[in-house]
Scaffold this motif. Structure first.
Motif, PDB file in Angstrom:
ATOM      1  N   LEU A 135      -6.469  -7.442  -4.628  1.00 40.37           N
ATOM      2  CA  LEU A 135      -7.124  -6.755  -3.515  1.00 40.37           C
ATOM      3  C   LEU A 135      -7.650  -5.392  -3.970  1.00 40.37           C
ATOM      4  O   LEU A 135      -6.946  -4.622  -4.614  1.00 40.37           O
ATOM      5  N   ASP A 146     -12.512  -2.603   0.216  1.00 40.94           N
ATOM      6  CA  ASP A 146     -12.238  -3.554   1.289  1.00 40.94           C
ATOM      7  C   ASP A 146     -12.758  -4.946   0.915  1.00 40.94           C
ATOM      8  O   ASP A 146     -13.504  -5.572   1.652  1.00 40.94           O
ATOM      9  N   ARG A 203      -8.516  -2.262  -2.249  1.00 40.39           N
ATOM     10  CA  ARG A 203      -8.389  -1.598  -0.948  1.00 40.39           C
ATOM     11  C   ARG A 203      -9.513  -0.590  -0.729  1.00 40.39           C
ATOM     12  O   ARG A 203      -9.980  -0.417   0.398  1.00 40.39           O
ATOM     13  N   ALA A 217       0.823  -1.214   0.000  1.00 39.77           N
ATOM     14  CA  ALA A 217       0.000   0.000   0.000  1.00 39.77           C
ATOM     15  C   ALA A 217       0.852   1.257   0.000  1.00 39.77           C
ATOM     16  O   ALA A 217       0.473   2.277  -0.597  1.00 39.77           O
ATOM     17  N   SER A 242      -5.369  -6.658   3.586  1.00 43.98           N
ATOM     18  CA  SER A 242      -5.864  -5.345   3.981  1.00 43.98           C
ATOM     19  C   SER A 242      -5.411  -4.943   5.379  1.00 43.98           C
ATOM     20  O   SER A 242      -5.413  -3.760   5.720  1.00 43.98           O
ATOM     21  N   GLN A 243      -5.000  -5.922   6.205  1.00 41.51           N
ATOM     22  CA  GLN A 243      -4.555  -5.641   7.561  1.00 41.51           C
ATOM     23  C   GLN A 243      -3.032  -5.743   7.653  1.00 41.51           C
ATOM     24  O   GLN A 243      -2.419  -6.508   6.921  1.00 41.51           O
ATOM     25  N   PRO A 299     -12.371  -9.367   3.246  1.00 42.33           N
ATOM     26  CA  PRO A 299     -10.920  -9.439   3.491  1.00 42.33           C
ATOM     27  C   PRO A 299     -10.507 -10.589   4.402  1.00 42.33           C
ATOM     28  O   PRO A 299      -9.341 -10.978   4.414  1.00 42.33           O
TER      29      PRO A 299
END
Length: 767
Positions: free
Chosen positions: A629, A634, A631, A542, A587-588, A651
């Motif tokens: 993904l 989500d 983002r 990211a 995402s985490q 996610p």
């Protein structure tokens, strides 16, 4: 393990195939191996359970109960133990393959295939209990002092000496004969100086093949007649396809049959007697039919409908009475392989083991009719072979690669095309021994071998791909070529800030990972030390600091690499999976999504927490072919092996959050040509009737743009600018295909005897 200590010991030395296992020291002696292999205690435990039921299937639960009693191990523990055993039994020097010793029974367990016996004793009876470690050590001590073993060893030594003397005399005789044949044979030009003579240049060295077509059109799908004298192929022009036939000499091609307006004929296949040709005809819309036509031309007759079918595949039975079809979609949907009787028109399904997510493509009978070969899940597939009645199905390649056509070469060998780096090459595989050889033809695929002759036809490409940035939106603009070179560039992935681009290329002569700043062409740099995979796209973090790249090391082993382009550094990540194929950042923080093929040949997407060592599995889902993904939304977007279309999941990969976004796009063949913007919009690059490179918004199909009407886009990845203002694609700036032809030498039996190479009367045909 629950093993009795009261059973009389047999020996300390266990003979498994060509290998000797010394149980007291856990050593494995492999003929030709340069170093000694030592097993772990748990690997020994697994081996003894398999030995007890040699030739029988041992389930995973049985192995857990006997080797890991009173514990709750994961499947990975058993998989690592079996992998350790296979590596211990493997020797590249002697040709021993550990995978041939222990067979994986999909979704069940394992089976020991190699013959087993205790040294000094006969074969182990089925069902005999394995010995405890204490008993085995005592057995070693007793065996070392047993007087009866002395004369046996003496006899074995004398017998071994006599055998070695006989082999030596045979090799000496072979060498003498070979020397005589070479001495009397006419002189052959040295391959290193084949294009020179003295001080003069003679010409270029001869290629192992010749091209029999050379038009501006795209010639594809070659099919050789049974005697190898004729070839039928599809000619692609202006988005349509027709079938042409010509001799394998230098004569001009002629149309075989004229398709109706706006229809395309593809996938020709000769009948075994060479009198008819089966082919598929695709009409506008979803209408599809399989037809038969005489090899001399004329009108065609329909034998089956195939409406809505994607990835159609079929071939003739050896007796010419039926057609063998692979998995089908559309109105004639079938998950597995089926047979169509040409007289009655009845379908019958072949009974064999197949998973819910498996798609079996391009099935073909061996020339003797005893086996069927096919490609399972061609997107990331392997070649499989089974008996003609569906029994004993087994995988014969282990690359999870992009297979580009294949054909039988006799009853025990295959020829297939496989994508390697930026090209496709032809390989020859012996399904009995597992020996794989490169045929030395680059940019080649779609091989076809004549049934009676030893000729091989194939499609040869000569493309060049370059990177482009296409502006989108109402204002539009001219496309911009990026980092120009004379090589093949692909998989352009723009960074989250839109300022840098990573891609793969062979521009330096070797296939590698490159990156550069879009506003500074001179900033281009290569990342060396591993070879990136061309099948799956890389993924930026990211913050744009690092990249996750699927690749292979110097020994060809797959892995996931984390690259920091600005620093020029990389590291191989300790991903706890059997065969990683793709990885993206979750995402985490600390989460990574990994696409893998497990030990049971299933494709699985797994969410990991990499902050723990070993990585902790959080959730999994099966049947995935590619993942990205979103983002902004989500959500995790993915394609499936067994279906066309696009899906999303939350996610955390919760099953309740799975949603279908598109039923048709992407197709199975183009499952990699889609990308998501930083705002969550998904775009798909495909071929339209009047546009070679069409970009369509998947969730808004009415929004579509023709990027280039004539140049085709690469099928292995693209990316979108974070704000959706542009798309980064690889387009073919030079392209074309022709049909090549080459002879294929027979396999020479008895390779250990030199005379067999030189005495024609010692050769045996493949059977």
């Amino acid at each position: 393990m629950d093993i009795s200590n009261n059973e009389k010991p047999v020996s300390d030395r266990l003979l498994i195939g060509e290998c000797v296992v010394v149980l007291s020291s856990r050593e494995v002696h492999v003929p030709g191996a340069r170093r000694l292999r030592r097993l772990t205690p748990k690997s020994i435990g697994v081996l003894l359970v398999l030995v007890r039921k040699a030739g029988q299937v041992v389930t995973r639960d049985e192995l857990f109960a006997e080797v890991w009693p009173d514990t709750m191990p994961t499947n990975d523990v058993l998989t690592q133990a079996v992998t350790h055993l296979r590596k211990a039994f493997t020797s590249g020097e002697s040709g021993i393959d550990g995978a041939a010793y222990i067979e994986t029974i999909a979704k069940t367990g394992y089976r020991l295939l190699a013959p087993v016996s205790w040294e000094g004793q006969g074969s182990i009876p089925a069902g005999r209990s394995p010995l405890s470690e204490t008993a085995l050590v005592h057995g070693a001590q007793a065996g070392a002092t047993h007087a009866a073993d002395v004369p046996r060893r003496s006899i074995r030594r004398r017998l071994r000496r006599q055998v070695l003397i006989a082999v030596g005399l045979a090799l000496l005789a072979s060498t003498v004969v070979m020397f005589w044949l070479l001495w009397t044979a006419p002189a052959v030009a040295d391959p290193d100086v084949v294009n020179t003579r003295g001080t003069r240049v003679v010409g270029s060295p001869e290629r192992p093949y010749r091209l029999i077509t050379s038009t501006a059109a795209f010639e594809t799908s070659p099919a050789l007649s049974p005697d190898g004298s004729l070839v039928v192929f599809a000619k692609e022009e202006e988005g349509l396809s027709s079938l042409w036939i010509q001799s394998t000499g230098n004569t001009a091609a002629a149309p075989l049959v004229a398709p109706p307006a706006q229809a395309s004929d593809r996938f020709p296949a000769w009948s075994p007697d060479g009198r008819e040709i089966a082919f598929a005809r695709f009409h506008p819309g979803d209408m599809c039919e399989v037809l038969l036509v005489s090899a001399t031309g004329g009108s065609a007759r329909r034998v089956a409908r195939c409406d809505g079918t994607e990835m159609l595949s079929f071939d003739w039975s050896p007796d010419g009475r039926s057609l063998l079809f692979g998995s089908m979609t559309g109105s004639q949907a079938s998950r597995g392989i089926r047979v169509l009787d040409l007289v009655s028109g009845r379908w019958s399904s072949l009974r064999y083991e197949t998973g819910n997510d498996d798609f079996d493509y391009a099935p073909r009978y061996s020339p003797d009719g005893k086996r069927i070969g096919f490609v399972r899940n061609p997107q990331v597939g392997d070649l499989w072979v089974m008996d003609a009645d569906g029994r004993n199905a087994r995988r014969v390649t282990e690359d999870a690669a992009e297979i580009r056509g294949w054909s039988w070469l006799g009853a025990t060998e295959l020829v297939f095309g496989r994508r390697v780096d930026s090209e496709s090459r032809l390989y020859r595989l012996d399904v009995t021994t597992g020996l794989l050889r490169d045929l030395g033809v680059d940019d080649a695929d779609s091989p076809s071998v004549s049934r009676q002759g030893r000729s091989l036809a194939f499609k040869r490409d000569h493309p060049r791909y370059a990177l482009f940035r296409f502006p989108l939106g109402e204002q539009g603009g001219k496309p911009q070529r990026l980092f120009a070179s004379s090589g093949r560039d692909g998989q352009p992935m723009v960074s989250p800030d839109g300022k840098r681009l990573a891609f793969t290329s062979n521009r330096s002569g070797t296939f590698a990972l490159w990156w550069g700043r879009l506003d500074d062409p001179d900033s281009l740099q290569v990342i060396e030390g591993f070879r990136p995979e061309a099948r799956q796209p890389m993924d930026w973090s990211a913050d744009g600091h690092s990249l996750l790249v699927a690749g292979r090391d110097g020994e060809g082993m797959p892995g996931i690499y984390e690259v920091t382009p600005e620093e020029g550094h990389w590291k191989k990540l300790p991903v706890p999976v059997h065969e990683p194929l793709q990885a993206i950042y979750g995402s985490q923080p600390g989460s990574v999504l990994v696409l893998e093929r497990d030990n049971d040949d299933r494709m699985r997407l797994t969410l990991f927490d990499r902050r723990q060592q070993p990585w902790r599995r959080l959730a999994s889902m099966e049947g995935v072919s590619q993942v990205r993904l979103d983002r902004a939304g989500d959500r995790v977007l993915f394609t499936r092996l067994a279906h066309a279309g696009l899906w999303q999941v939350g996610p955390t990969l919760a099953q309740s959050s799975i949603r279908l976004l598109s039923t048709e796009a992407p197709t199975r063949w183009r499952y990699r040509t889609w990308a998501v913007t930083g705002t969550g919009k998904v775009h798909y690059l495909h071929i339209a009737p009047d546009c070679a490179s069409q970009l369509t918004a998947i969730e808004q199909p009415d929004r579509s743009l023709c990027l280039d009407a004539r140049r085709y886009g690469s099928r292995n990845g693209l990316s979108m600018a974070p704000d959706g203002s542009a798309v980064y694609v690889a387009l073919a700036i030079a392209d074309g295909t022709d049909i090549g032809l080459m002879p294929v030498a027979e396999r020479v039996p008895w390779p250990s005897l030199g005379a067999a190479k030189w005495l024609p009367w010692l050769k045996k045909p493949l059977s």
